[in-house]
Enzyme design. Structure first.
Site, short mmCIF file in Angstrom:
data_model
loop_
_atom_site.label_atom_id
_atom_site.label_comp_id
_atom_site.label_asym_id
_atom_site.label_seq_id
_atom_site.Cartn_x
_atom_site.Cartn_y
_atom_site.Cartn_z
N VAL A 12 124.47 39.88 91.68
CA VAL A 12 124.29 39.48 90.28
C VAL A 12 123.71 38.07 90.20
CG1 VAL A 12 125.45 39.09 88.07
CG2 VAL A 12 126.15 41.01 89.50
N THR A 43 129.27 42.49 97.25
CA THR A 43 127.91 42.91 97.57
C THR A 43 127.72 43.08 99.07
OG1 THR A 43 127.15 41.64 95.67
CG2 THR A 43 125.47 42.29 97.26
N HIS A 222 139.43 49.62 97.06
CA HIS A 222 138.84 50.96 96.93
C HIS A 222 138.44 51.40 98.32
CE1 HIS A 222 135.71 53.92 96.28
NE2 HIS A 222 134.74 53.06 96.43
N TYR A 260 132.87 60.42 96.65
CA TYR A 260 131.41 60.34 96.70
C TYR A 260 130.96 60.14 98.15
CZ TYR A 260 131.89 55.20 96.85
OH TYR A 260 132.21 53.92 97.20
N VAL A 360 130.42 43.60 87.40
CA VAL A 360 129.12 44.27 87.35
C VAL A 360 128.90 45.03 88.65
CG1 VAL A 360 126.63 43.93 87.14
CG2 VAL A 360 128.20 42.40 85.92
N TRP A 361 128.59 46.30 88.55
CA TRP A 361 128.29 47.10 89.73
C TRP A 361 126.89 46.76 90.22
CZ3 TRP A 361 130.44 52.62 90.41
CH2 TRP A 361 131.77 52.67 89.98
N VAL A 362 126.64 47.08 91.49
CA VAL A 362 125.27 46.99 92.00
C VAL A 362 124.35 47.77 91.06
CG1 VAL A 362 123.74 47.73 93.86
CG2 VAL A 362 125.96 46.71 94.41
N ASP A 552 127.71 44.38 60.28
CA ASP A 552 127.67 44.32 58.81
C ASP A 552 129.04 43.86 58.36
OD1 ASP A 552 128.97 46.80 59.38
OD2 ASP A 552 128.66 47.37 57.29
N GLY A 566 135.49 40.69 55.91
CA GLY A 566 135.88 41.96 56.54
C GLY A 566 134.82 42.27 57.59
N GLU A 657 140.94 48.31 47.96
CA GLU A 657 141.72 47.95 49.14
C GLU A 657 142.75 46.96 48.64
OE1 GLU A 657 139.29 46.62 52.41
OE2 GLU A 657 138.07 48.43 52.26
P1 FAD Z 1 130.01 39.47 94.63
O1 FAD Z 1 129.10 40.16 95.53
O2 FAD Z 1 131.46 39.52 94.97
O3 FAD Z 1 129.53 37.99 94.54
C1 FAD Z 1 130.30 36.97 93.98
C2 FAD Z 1 130.09 35.73 94.81
O4 FAD Z 1 130.70 34.62 94.17
C3 FAD Z 1 130.71 35.86 96.17
O5 FAD Z 1 129.73 35.78 97.16
C4 FAD Z 1 131.71 34.72 96.23
O6 FAD Z 1 131.81 34.14 97.49
C5 FAD Z 1 131.17 33.78 95.19
N1 FAD Z 1 132.21 32.90 94.64
C6 FAD Z 1 133.37 33.29 94.08
N2 FAD Z 1 134.09 32.22 93.71
C7 FAD Z 1 133.37 31.14 94.02
C8 FAD Z 1 133.58 29.73 93.90
N3 FAD Z 1 134.71 29.23 93.36
N4 FAD Z 1 132.63 28.90 94.35
C9 FAD Z 1 131.48 29.38 94.90
N5 FAD Z 1 131.24 30.69 95.05
C10 FAD Z 1 132.16 31.55 94.61
N6 FAD Z 1 128.70 49.44 93.22
C11 FAD Z 1 127.70 50.32 93.00
O7 FAD Z 1 126.93 50.15 92.08
N7 FAD Z 1 127.56 51.42 93.78
C12 FAD Z 1 128.40 51.68 94.81
O8 FAD Z 1 128.25 52.68 95.51
C13 FAD Z 1 129.44 50.77 95.06
N8 FAD Z 1 130.32 51.03 96.04
C14 FAD Z 1 131.28 50.13 96.31
C15 FAD Z 1 132.14 50.38 97.37
C16 FAD Z 1 133.10 49.48 97.70
C17 FAD Z 1 134.00 49.76 98.85
C18 FAD Z 1 133.26 48.30 96.92
C19 FAD Z 1 134.30 47.31 97.24
C20 FAD Z 1 132.42 48.06 95.85
C21 FAD Z 1 131.44 48.97 95.52
N9 FAD Z 1 130.57 48.76 94.45
C22 FAD Z 1 129.57 49.64 94.23
C23 FAD Z 1 130.74 47.61 93.55
C24 FAD Z 1 129.79 46.49 93.88
O9 FAD Z 1 129.85 46.23 95.24
C25 FAD Z 1 130.13 45.22 93.11
O10 FAD Z 1 130.43 45.52 91.82
C26 FAD Z 1 129.01 44.21 93.17
O11 FAD Z 1 128.58 44.01 94.47
C27 FAD Z 1 129.42 42.90 92.56
O12 FAD Z 1 128.40 41.95 92.72
P2 FAD Z 1 128.64 40.44 92.27
O13 FAD Z 1 127.42 39.69 92.59
O14 FAD Z 1 129.13 40.41 90.89
O15 FAD Z 1 129.89 39.97 93.12
#
Ligand code: FAD
Length: 830
Positions: A12, A43, A222, A260, A360-362, A552, A566, A657
């Protein structure tokens, strides 16, 4: 340009840097606590399956853009998306029906999709057990994202464009002054910032806490596991190719067993959602190591084989070839879940220029990044983001207990077949109106909204169904649309149109806006002139700078410097409150204050041709058109109870109302009840309400219209005042818009056979071609047929025939002029 700090270099954060760079931002710093080459967040190990189709249009479009973007990210002749297609198989009759519904969503949102026979499933996926599969849904554009690789390419690309990346740098605090951000504190030093965007994934809660912001997400484990090589897959051509994703079959879902699958060359990857929820707190994971590898990343917890046993059993049944393999590499990976399954994206309500893009998912990553970049650059996102809005939750929904319970429930139900009206099972009875005890006595059937218990019908009215005139009798419904529905609603609608009914309106959002700048604030934010004399109600819009509809609202001027609004959502409250904080800078000295009074007030809608008879016996005040005209408001009393009467109606009938404070609620109910009984008064619920609303043509903000639509398209120009003198947000944009520029319109459809129901989100076809989608639908009791609203090209005319698709069946409908009920407003105005 403004200095931006992005926290987190996951898929993200990296996408956001790129989306900003491509919009001309040139002062961006990305801060990452882990090593950039493998930061160790979700990620770093995401298997990257991208199934785009979702009941939510927003989520689907975010996914669609992510696919396009990943395809455009190339290095060494290879992009970051392997478009293998996606296959969801049904192994139960219920799932077979569900994938038909899903096929409908795909068509509604413009994703090519095909319902396929068991034989075709096998052709696409030879490993499947043919005795198990009843059918499937095939989406050719789904596939595998190489998320970690995409992230690295984006980092390289944006770094070359001048983005600064700091690895091994932990954000430990957020600096602020005068209500806005000024920088981040890290373990090394401070970094000044005008805008901060937290893309910290499941660490979002901890970052939020630094500014007292509750980020409603829960990190959950997971299970994901790989098998040993599948004998039949060894030595395939595909394995030899330099294809980082070496896979050849579609990505596969077996939702009946919460599973999956994807290939990893000759091995198989299995993801499982059927195990117990495994909540953790990111804070408990400690510091990210200096060197991160596959085994020691913070987002990867020890595998618990006992939780995986049912998955393994079901897998060997679905994919018999895997019986010859073993699970070799499993882990419990962490990522974020939320109370409603949506992402959390948007500006913090309590600190200006602090943004969040988390949970947010990939699958949605590039889409979300683009939405944030567009909003920062341009004040709006091209895809409506209300369903992902950080501020969409009610206060009670932000408590750790609520977030934990509902996010875990979300995990458990992630692949379940869920009816659109199905309420949460828990927690319930969080918020009840003061009429609750009386409603229970009347046999109310409650569904949940925003933590509130809201009656949908009253069993006490069951007897009335038998007495209905023939033309009002409820028609039979199919099993799906009968869920969370009762034919009693027909009797409640009949009473509303022919006598009088009482609706609990307490769950609707009510805000008090007061102070010397209250009128300035509302003039600055709304599309109508609200500077009328006290006693006037104005139905108006909040729009963005592009004229897109945010909400609205009804603005009632109670006193010269006190208004009641409202509104529709908690996001409306966050918006108004933020703008109120800034009000002083627009008109110095003219401060305004916004207070949510939803829970400190209660409200009954008393509507129907005999509403006047009910009121006259219990109040000596003048409620005639002279005493309180349509769209008028006044404070008065009923049986000695102080009330505020709003002369307006959502159901298109004469009445008010009636609002008071909760301590008087029960007495108000009882007084109306007693006085109303001789006039045929009943209590009525949301099921009837919705049918009456739709046939009166009242648009539901959020579902019928949103920020993607302008008032001409949505048919709500009555809520803008073109000659309004005062400047307001969106005025310049609205002045440039007109009916002529409209290419699509929200249209009213009536169902030709008078009985086939749809529920919303179904695709609409014109001359056999997919042309739009349904936004909301209900049975129109007065017009005696189902009514739907749908977005259609403006070339479609009134009287034209269209078809809606419901569970694979086509339903004929006609585009009809609206409103269907009381277009001259004679009944409404009395
Ligand atoms: P992250 O990749 O977690 O990145 C956040 C970053 O912020 C990290 O690198 C962390 O080090 C950094 N950070 C945090 N706190 C701090 C701080 N205080 N200071 C500096 N840096 C910090 N999604 C899909 O869409 N399809 C799939 O098939 C899928 N399969 C998955 C399978 C598994 C087993 C898992 C666990 C997840 C899966 N997901 C899948 C979900 C997906 O991996 C995540 O939702 C996505 O990667 C999140 O991305 P991100 O960039 O938000 O978070």
């Amino acid at each position: 340009s403004q200095r931006v700090v992005i926290i987190g270099a996951g898929v993200v954060g990296a996408n956001l840097a790129d989306e900003l760079v491509s919009r001309g931002w040139n002062n961006i710093t990305v801060v990452e606590q882990g090593p950039l080459s493998m930061p160790g967040g979700s990620t770093s190990h995401a298997p990257g399956l991208v199934f785009q189709t979702n009941p939510s249009k927003t989520m689907t479009l975010l996914a669609k853009y992510t696919v396009e973007k990943l395809q455009s990210l190339e290095k060494d002749g290879q992009n970051c998306f392997n478009q293998l297609g996606g296959l969801e198989v049904a192994t139960t009759p219920e799932r077979l029906e569900e994938i038909k519904r899903k096929h409908g969503y795909a068509q509604s949102w413009g994703i090519e999709a095909h319902l396929v026979s068991p034989e075709e499933c096998l052709k696409k996926y030879p490993l499947l057990n043919k005795d198990l599969v009843l059918g499937g849904l095939h989406i050719p554009s789904d596939g595998l994202a190489l998320a970690a690789r995409a992230t690295q390419i984006l980092i390289e690309k944006t770094r070359n464009a001048g983005v600064r990346y700091l690895e091994h740098t932990v954000v430990t605090g957020i600096e602020q002054a005068d209500g806005h951000v000024t920088g981040v504190t890290t373990n090394n030093d401070s970094i000044p910032a005008d805008i901060i965007v937290s893309c910290a994934g499941f660490w979002g809660v901890e970052i939020g806490a630094m500014i007292g912001l509750k980020v409603p997400l829960l990190p959950l484990g997971h299970q994901y596991a790989k098998t040993t090589a599948v004998p039949g897959l060894k030595n395939r051509e595909v394995n030899k190719k330099i294809n980082a994703m070496n896979a050849e079959y579609p990505i596969l879902r077996h939702q009946d067993q919460d599973l999956y699958y994807r290939e990893h060359g000759e091995q198989y990857g299995i993801g499982y959602y059927g195990h117990r929820p495994m909540p953790i707190s990111a804070a408990s994971l400690g510091v990210t190591p200096k060197h991160v590898d596959e085994k020691n990343m913070p987002s990867r917890l020890e595998f618990t084989p006992e939780d995986f046993e049912p998955a393994w059993k079901a897998t060997k049944e679905l994919l018999p070839a895997l019986r010859e393999t073993e699970v070799v590499d499993g882990f419990n990976g962490i990522f974020s879940f939320t109370p409603d399954g949506g992402s959390v994206v948007g500006q913090a309500p309590n600190l200006d220029n602090f943004w969040v893009a988390e949970a947010v998912w990939v699958t949605h990553s590039a889409g979300v990044a683009r939405a944030v970049a567009e909003t920062l650059t341009d004040g709006r996102s091209s895809i409506d983001m209300a369903e992902c809005e950080l501020t969409r939750f009610e206060e009670v929904q932000l408590s750790p207990e609520y977030v934990s319970e509902t996010s875990q429930q979300n995990f458990v139900e992630i692949y379940d077949i869920i009816h659109p009206l199905a309420p949460k099972e828990n927690p319930r009875n969080l918020r009840v109106s003061p009429f609750y005890a009386r409603q229970q006595e009347q046999g109310a059937f409650f569904l949940e909204v925003g933590g509130w218990e809201r009656p949908h019908w009253y069993e006490a009215n069951a007897e009335l169904v038998k007495t209905l005139p023939a033309e009002w009798r409820p028609v039979d419904r199919d099993a799906w649309s009968s869920k969370f529905y009762s034919p009693i609603a027909a009797a409640e609608a009949w009473k509303t149109r022919n006598a009088v009914a009482m609706y609990d309106m307490t769950t609707f959002h009510r805000f008090e806006i007061s102070g010397p700048g209250a009128v300035h604030l509302l003039q600055r934010l709304t599309t109508s002139d609200v500077s009328k004399q006290p006693g006037a109600i104005t139905h108006t819009l909040l729009v963005n700078t592009h004229g897109g509809i945010l909400s609205d609202i009804f603005v009632s001027r109670l006193e010269s410097d006190s208004f009641q609004v409202g509104a529709n959502t908690a996001t409306d409250l966050a918006y108004l409150a933020r703008e109120a904080r800034r009000q002083d800078t627009h008109t110095p000295g003219q401060w305004a204050q916004v207070r949510d009074i939803t829970g400190s007030t209660c409200c009954l809608g008393l509507w129907g041709p005999r509403a006047g008879d009910v009121i006259r016996t219990i109040s000596s005040d003048d409620f005639s058109n002279a005493g309180l005209p349509y769209m008028g408001v006044k404070k008065t009393s009923i049986v000695g109870i102080p009330v505020t009467m709003f002369r307006k109606s959502f159901v298109g009938e004469y009445g008010w109302e009636i609002q008071t404070t909760p301590e008087y609620g029960q007495r108000l109910w009882d007084a109306l009840w007693q006085s109303g009984k001789p006039h045929g008064l009943i209590a009525a619920g949301r099921a009837a309400f919705n049918g009456l609303r739709i046939e009166k043509g009242i648009r539901a903000s959020g579902s019928d219209m949103n920020s993607e639509h302008n008032p001409w398209e949505a048919g709500v120009t009555y809520a803008i005042q073109m000659d309004k003198k005062a400047d307001y947000v969106g005025k310049a944009a609205l002045e440039k818009l007109s009916m002529k520029a409209v290419s699509r319109r929200l249209r009213c459809l009536t169902v030709d056979d008078g009985r086939s129901m749809v529920l919303g989100k179904e695709p609409v076809f014109v001359d056999g071609q997919r042309a739009g989608y349904v936004t909301s639908a209900a049975f129109g009791y007065t017009v005696r047929k189902p009514v739907a609203y749908a977005w259609l090209p403006s070339s479609v005319n009134e009287g034209q025939s269209v078809e809606m698709e419901y569970f694979g069946k086509k339903i004929k409908a006609t585009v009809t002029r609206d409103p269907l009920h009381d277009p001259q407003e004679r009944r409404l105005r009395g």
